[in-house]
Design an enzyme around this catalytic site. Structure first.
Site, short mmCIF file in Angstrom:
data_model
loop_
_atom_site.label_atom_id
_atom_site.label_comp_id
_atom_site.label_asym_id
_atom_site.label_seq_id
_atom_site.Cartn_x
_atom_site.Cartn_y
_atom_site.Cartn_z
N ARG A 1 1.13 -0.93 0.03
CA ARG A 1 -0.65 -0.36 -0.01
C ARG A 1 0.93 1.10 -0.04
O ARG A 1 0.28 2.30 -0.58
CB ARG A 1 -0.65 0.04 1.72
CG ARG A 1 -2.03 -0.83 1.19
CD ARG A 1 -2.94 -1.00 2.28
NE ARG A 1 -4.25 -1.39 1.87
CZ ARG A 1 -5.00 -1.77 3.15
NH1 ARG A 1 -4.87 -0.64 3.69
NH2 ARG A 1 -6.45 -1.59 2.32
N GLY B 1 -12.45 -3.99 1.88
CA GLY B 1 -14.08 -3.54 1.34
C GLY B 1 -14.13 -2.52 0.63
O GLY B 1 -15.54 -3.17 0.02
C1 3PG Z 1 -8.91 -1.21 5.29
O1 3PG Z 1 -7.55 -1.99 5.51
O2 3PG Z 1 -9.80 -2.27 4.83
C2 3PG Z 1 -9.08 -0.79 5.29
O3 3PG Z 1 -7.76 0.16 5.54
C3 3PG Z 1 -9.55 0.38 5.76
O4 3PG Z 1 -9.83 0.01 7.19
P1 3PG Z 1 -11.33 -0.26 8.73
O5 3PG Z 1 -11.69 -1.52 7.90
O6 3PG Z 1 -10.28 -0.29 9.64
O7 3PG Z 1 -11.76 1.28 8.20
#
Ligand code: 3PG
Ligand code: MG
Length: 388
Positions: free
Chosen positions: A47, A361
């Site tokens: 990332r 997500g």
């Molecule tokens: C992830 O790794 O899914 C994103 O950085 C979002 O993180 P979060 O699900 O804790 O909001």
């Protein structure tokens, strides 16, 4: 250009950046590991590397660049496990000119999207860039607030992610085959529905398959089933989309534990129903072969989510088979979600796919809704093409 990118300002829409201070929202929520010396270090900098072209482009235009990100889900301000220091070191190793603020989630105003926190965050900056695709499904302060206050733009990585992922729903080359897996069926039903409207086939593995199988009246033993979603699964199976479920399942005998290094219990492959108490943890060889053939014949492939509990070697075959099929295919192949990316990486296949998303997500939300809170916010910026 897919509809999701229309009206979103890009780096060129920021104008002259010489001597300007640019706040860049990145998603440096990366996996950490303990070093031999007991310190935390970044275990995978994918990332971080993904945002370097954006940071470089801004620096080359004479901007001062300050990055901000969340890291993990800290229990409160200053939670030592989630300090940014190891991430800052990893960034400094590849782009020393860019600064990185402390974890945004140390501020309660970040997740609460508190306007007062946004004001403090943007104070002293002349422009805002969002290159945090992985966090762009969160309507958090640093994602949706700055475009209301500063000239703003999507970074190169964010724009490319949206182009590729939203582009799958916009005239994909056919056959288009989607392979969806993972545990939580509730999180994936919207994606099965929206991708299912476009794809020629949606292949379902992982624990989420058991709620679909249960909806058909198949015996699933003690496998993970979300009772509240059985009707939704049944409706999707009856819809226009072609959903392909596993026909054979690798399962673990009643009461045994699974996970990395576990060896207890019996492991057997069953065609048809699972006996009482057995827990399905991978797709069987026949299903893996069917999935692999459909992937091999596809012109576009989307893969999100493992086919089984692949962190336990006894249940990794289905995921490995899909990883190899996706890597070997000559299709335009897109892989999303940390687990699928990890499975590819473990097999040394990451470079064999067309595009590995930095999002988990966010990938699912973009596929489900065709848009994201971050993109909506950017379209509202004063310098957005639709606003000028
Ligand atoms: C992830 O790794 O899914 C994103 O950085 C979002 O993180 P979060 O699900 O804790 O909001
Ligand atoms: Mg997440």
């Amino acid at each position: 250009m897919p509809p999701a990118l229309r009206g979103v300002p890009l780096l060129d829409d920021l104008g002259d950046l010489d001597g300007r201070h640019v706040l860049v929202r990145v998603d440096f929520n990366v996996p950490l590991e303990r070093t031999a010396a007991g310190e935390w270090a970044v275990a995978d900098d994918f990332r971080i590397r993904s945002t370097v072209p954006t940071l470089r482009a801004l620096l080359d235009r004479g901007a001062t660049v300050v990055c901000c990100s969340h890291l993990g889900r800290p229990s409160g301000p200053g939670d030592p496990h989630w300090q940014m220091a190891p991430v800052r070191d990893a960034l400094a190793a590849i782009c020393p000119e860019a600064e990185l603020m402390e974890n945004l989630r140390f501020e309660p105003g970040e997740s609460a999207n508190d306007p007062a926190f946004v004001d403090r965050l943007v104070d002293g900056f002349d422009a805002y860039v969002n290159d945090a695709f992985g966090a762009s499904h969160r309507a958090h302060a640093s994602i949706v607030g700055p475009p209301e206050r500063l000239p703003s733009a999507a970074g190169l990585r964010l724009a490319r992610e949206v182009e590729v992922i939203a582009g799958l729903l916009d005239e994909p080359k056919r056959p288009f085959v989607a392979v969806l897996g993972g545990a939580k069926v509730a999180d994936k039903l919207g994606v099965v529905a929206s991708v299912g409207r476009i794809a020629d086939a949606v292949l379902i593995g992982g624990a989420m398959a058991f709620t679909f199988l249960a909806s058909q009246g198949r015996g699933v033993g003690a496998s993970l089933v979300d009772q509240s979603r059985i009707d939704d699964c049944w409706a999707l199976l009856g819809g226009a989309s072609r959903v392909v479920l596993p026909t054979d399942i690798v399962a673990l005998s009643p009461g045994a534990a699974f996970g990395p290094g576990c060896i207890e219990g019996d492991v057997k492959c069953f065609e048809g129903d699972l006996p009482d108490g057995w827990v399905g943890l991978d797709i069987g060889e026949t299903s893996a072969a069917v999935f692999s053939r459909l992937v091999s014949d596809a012109a576009t492939v989307l893969w999100n989510g493992p086919m089984g509990a692949f962190e336990d070697d006894r249940f990794a075959s289905g995921t490995d088979a899909v990883a190899h099929a996706v890597a070997k295919s000559s299709s335009f192949s897109v892989v999303g979600g940390g687990d699928s990316a990890l499975a590819l990486e473990r097999s040394g296949l990451s470079s064999e796919v067309s595009f590995v998303s930095t999002g988990g997500g966010a990938t699912l939300k973009l596929l489900e809704h065709g848009d994201l809170p971050a993109l909506v916010a950017l379209r509202g910026a004063s310098n957005a093409p639709s606003r000028l």
